[in-house]
Design a protein around this motif. Structure first.
Motif, PDB file in Angstrom:
ATOM      1  N   ARG A   1      61.186  34.131  27.722  1.00 44.59           N
ATOM      2  CA  ARG A   1      61.361  34.250  26.215  1.00 44.59           C
ATOM      3  C   ARG A   1      62.236  35.266  25.711  1.00 44.59           C
ATOM      4  N   SER A   2      62.389  35.469  24.483  1.00 47.03           N
ATOM      5  CA  SER A   2      63.403  36.446  23.904  1.00 47.03           C
ATOM      6  C   SER A   2      63.041  37.641  24.199  1.00 47.03           C
TER       7      SER A   2
ATOM      8  N   ILE B   1      55.705  45.290  18.992  1.00 49.08           N
ATOM      9  CA  ILE B   1      55.185  43.932  18.406  1.00 49.08           C
ATOM     10  C   ILE B   1      54.628  43.144  19.579  1.00 49.08           C
ATOM     11  N   PRO B   2      53.617  42.974  19.833  1.00 50.18           N
ATOM     12  CA  PRO B   2      53.401  42.039  21.190  1.00 50.18           C
ATOM     13  C   PRO B   2      53.815  40.692  20.921  1.00 50.18           C
ATOM     14  N   ASN B   3      54.453  39.994  21.885  1.00 51.94           N
ATOM     15  CA  ASN B   3      55.022  38.939  22.105  1.00 51.94           C
ATOM     16  C   ASN B   3      53.960  37.868  22.808  1.00 51.94           C
ATOM     17  N   TYR B   4      54.355  36.598  22.774  1.00 51.77           N
ATOM     18  CA  TYR B   4      53.416  35.844  23.230  1.00 51.77           C
ATOM     19  C   TYR B   4      53.960  34.431  23.874  1.00 51.77           C
ATOM     20  N   GLY B   5      54.686  34.863  24.772  1.00 52.44           N
ATOM     21  CA  GLY B   5      55.473  33.721  25.750  1.00 52.44           C
ATOM     22  C   GLY B   5      54.463  33.107  26.494  1.00 52.44           C
ATOM     23  N   GLN B   6      54.890  31.850  26.720  1.00 50.58           N
ATOM     24  CA  GLN B   6      54.178  30.910  28.183  1.00 50.58           C
ATOM     25  C   GLN B   6      54.836  31.423  29.423  1.00 50.58           C
TER      26      GLN B   6
END
Lengths: 263, 263
Positions: free
Chosen positions: A240-241, A231-236
């Motif tokens: 991130r977690s 599941i792709p994440n989208y941190g800046q």
């Protein structure tokens, strides 16, 4: 058909069912709460006793919730508190016969199925059973070290979905080998180094394989997966977690499979 | 810089922080466990004390996990057990200053934000904060009756994501009115009679509004939502689960928004 007595040996039996050992020995488990008992009454599960505490009984009868055709035992609040698995007993408890489903030799086409490898947290397993029910998953295959689905915390978290779930505990690598010998199935692992879930054309009959948060998938189970998904994440730019809770990840995978494959 | 003493008044202060009343009074909260303390050290949160029990200290120093630049207090295992919020104390605890973020007058474009209306379960809130971090949500706006995010169970379930989250507790209808007066925002409610999530073209800046499982959205908050969304289920002819766990639903909504809107 109100039977207002419960024997000491029945109380002893019920208290023993707090432990897995005795659930296995007697083939029985416990389910508590009005909502869960209502689900039980509409499902296929065999109920052995239905116990209702005095105060709860008055309320449930008044609300027309307690079924008149169902035999139930009125017990004192003190007695129910003694046999409850919960800190705040909801006043109604069922003793239920454990169902047993034969391992399927092939999976229906189309179908979605879950494989759970070492899920230890009862809340997570219960939540996964609940979402599997929502998404119409056919079978749930669990490794022997996955928490027992008749554990009271699993029963509570499943919110009644357990009564409709086809749960199987089995040696996963062996079962997956047999299944793959009988039929073309699509076995999708889940891993942090997997392919972006949204870039893949998903196929059925599918097995979505979830590992524990701590250990991921065991090597033996992973070797049966044709493809690993992420599941792709989208941190800046900030940290991130590192991962998602396993039940959250299962929910997102099931939703995306259903979106792509339709009914 | 090992300071091997802790005073009785410090212990008294820390024990008081198990309760919300004193967390509010002192502006402090507790975080326990190596993983969580590591996350804390890389985040912006202000740590007041770092307390390490004798046995855990030996292990963490050996593994190079305990930072040498960080002042920490060595305490006995008995002392740590007395001040821990957990049944099985992990041997390391931080006393942290609560951050405070000003309510934004407008939201960045593009951005995804969560609105939580009456989420009472600490495990659910912690899990939601963790997934919000994974999906790069900007702000989390909570109603005053949502469980406090510095509750130890929330801190644990967030797995460190809390230290990076911009949490705001505010009167939601009033804040949403102000926001909608300043800017065009897309406020999506979640409801069992809503539109199929997958049939809608989602837009940003978005606010995804989640209510409690028991009560759904309050009318005042619902009146600010331009559209209500539903995660479609896929049951067969048999009865199926009536709803999803609120954290599971939040995960599926966030994943679909990110899939549609990209980075």
């Amino acid at each position: 058909m109100n039977t207002p007595v419960i024997s000491k040996s029945q109380i002893k039996l019920i208290r023993s069912l707090h432990q897995k050992k005795y659930r296995d020995e007697h083939g029985l488990y416990l389910a508590e709460g009005i909502k869960i008992v209502q689900e039980l009454l509409t499902a296929y599960s065999d109920m052995i006793y239905l116990l209702v505490a005095t105060e709860a009984a008055a309320k449930t009868i008044q609300a027309g919730i307690l079924p008149t055709h169902q035999e139930w035992v009125l017990i004192s609040d003190t007695e129910l508190n003694r046999i409850s698995t919960l800190t705040t007993p909801p006043g109604i408890m069922a003793v239920v016969k454990k169902p047993s489903y034969p391992l399927p030799e092939t999976l229906p086409t189309p179908s979605l199925n879950l494989v759970l490898d070492g899920i230890r947290d009862p809340g997570n397993l219960g939540t996964i059973i609940r979402l599997a029910d929502w998404f119409g998953m056919e079978h749930l295959f669990c490794s022997p070290d996955t928490v027992e689905c008749f554990n009271p915390k699993v029963v509570q978290a499943s919110m009644g979905a357990l009564f409709r779930a086809q749960m199987h505990y089995t040696h996963l690598p062996e079962y997956l080998s047999q299944l793959q010998a009988n039929q073309t199935v699509h076995c999708y692992g889940t891993a942090l180094d997997g392919h972006n879930l949204y870039d893949i054309q998903l196929e059925s009959p599918a097995l979505i394989v979830m590992g524990s948060e701590a250990n991921g998938l065991s090597d033996m189970v992973r070797s049966h997966c044709q493809q690993n998904l992420l599941i792709p994440n989208y941190g800046q730019t900030v940290t991130r977690s590192e991962s998602l809770n396993v039940a959250i990840a299962a929910g997102i995978f099931c939703a995306e499979f259903r979106r792509q494959l339709g009914k």
